[in-house]
Design a protein around this motif. Structure first.
Motif, PDB file in Angstrom:
ATOM      1  N   PHE A   7      -9.176  11.297  -1.562  1.00  0.00           N
ATOM      2  CA  PHE A   7      -8.906  10.218  -0.992  1.00  0.00           C
ATOM      3  C   PHE A   7      -7.052  10.187  -0.606  1.00  0.00           C
ATOM      4  O   PHE A   7      -6.627  10.178   0.100  1.00  0.00           O
ATOM      5  N   GLY A   8      -6.784  10.921  -2.170  1.00  0.00           N
ATOM      6  CA  GLY A   8      -5.626  11.374  -2.198  1.00  0.00           C
ATOM      7  C   GLY A   8      -5.301  12.391  -0.951  1.00  0.00           C
ATOM      8  O   GLY A   8      -4.272  12.604  -0.724  1.00  0.00           O
ATOM      9  N   ALA A   9      -5.992  12.820  -1.523  1.00  0.00           N
ATOM     10  CA  ALA A   9      -5.498  14.503  -1.325  1.00  0.00           C
ATOM     11  C   ALA A   9      -5.221  13.695   0.576  1.00  0.00           C
ATOM     12  O   ALA A   9      -4.538  14.715   1.413  1.00  0.00           O
ATOM     13  N   LEU A  65     -12.029   9.279  -4.668  1.00  0.00           N
ATOM     14  CA  LEU A  65     -10.151   9.223  -4.944  1.00  0.00           C
ATOM     15  C   LEU A  65      -9.233  10.672  -4.743  1.00  0.00           C
ATOM     16  O   LEU A  65      -8.525  10.199  -4.458  1.00  0.00           O
ATOM     17  N   ILE A  66      -9.952  11.346  -5.542  1.00  0.00           N
ATOM     18  CA  ILE A  66      -9.811  12.364  -4.992  1.00  0.00           C
ATOM     19  C   ILE A  66      -9.197  13.280  -3.666  1.00  0.00           C
ATOM     20  O   ILE A  66      -7.988  13.644  -3.426  1.00  0.00           O
ATOM     21  N   THR A  83      -4.753  11.487   3.120  1.00  0.00           N
ATOM     22  CA  THR A  83      -2.996  10.543   2.900  1.00  0.00           C
ATOM     23  C   THR A  83      -1.956  11.855   1.855  1.00  0.00           C
ATOM     24  O   THR A  83      -0.951  11.236   2.429  1.00  0.00           O
ATOM     25  N   GLY A  84      -2.122  12.758   1.017  1.00  0.00           N
ATOM     26  CA  GLY A  84      -1.527  13.208   0.295  1.00  0.00           C
ATOM     27  C   GLY A  84      -0.503  14.761   1.594  1.00  0.00           C
ATOM     28  O   GLY A  84       0.010  14.757   2.039  1.00  0.00           O
TER      29      GLY A  84
END
Length: 65
Positions: free
Chosen positions: A36-38, A33-34, A40-41
């Motif tokens: 994926f967020g990184a 999850l981290i 995307t960010g």
């Protein structure tokens, strides 16, 4: 035969009651999850930086000419 089925039941029950693997799976999900967020960010950040530099470039081009 009854002892064998009891042993099999106890073995399966022991496997179902063990919770050591759950921690590893939970940590893997958090890391995914981290990540994926990184990713995307970083995509949004790269787009914003690219837009800013394009605006700066166009402004400098019009000011120089």
């Amino acid at each position: 035969m009854h002892a064998l089925s009891n042993n099999l039941y106890l073995f399966v029950r022991n496997l179902l009651d063990r919770e050591e693997g759950q921690d590893l799976v939970e940590y893997a999900l958090v890391v995914a999850l981290i990540a994926f967020g990184a990713i995307t960010g970083m995509g949004y950040l790269a787009t914003g930086i690219n837009t800013a530099f394009s605006e700066i470039s166009s402004t400098l081009t019009t000011q120089v000419t």
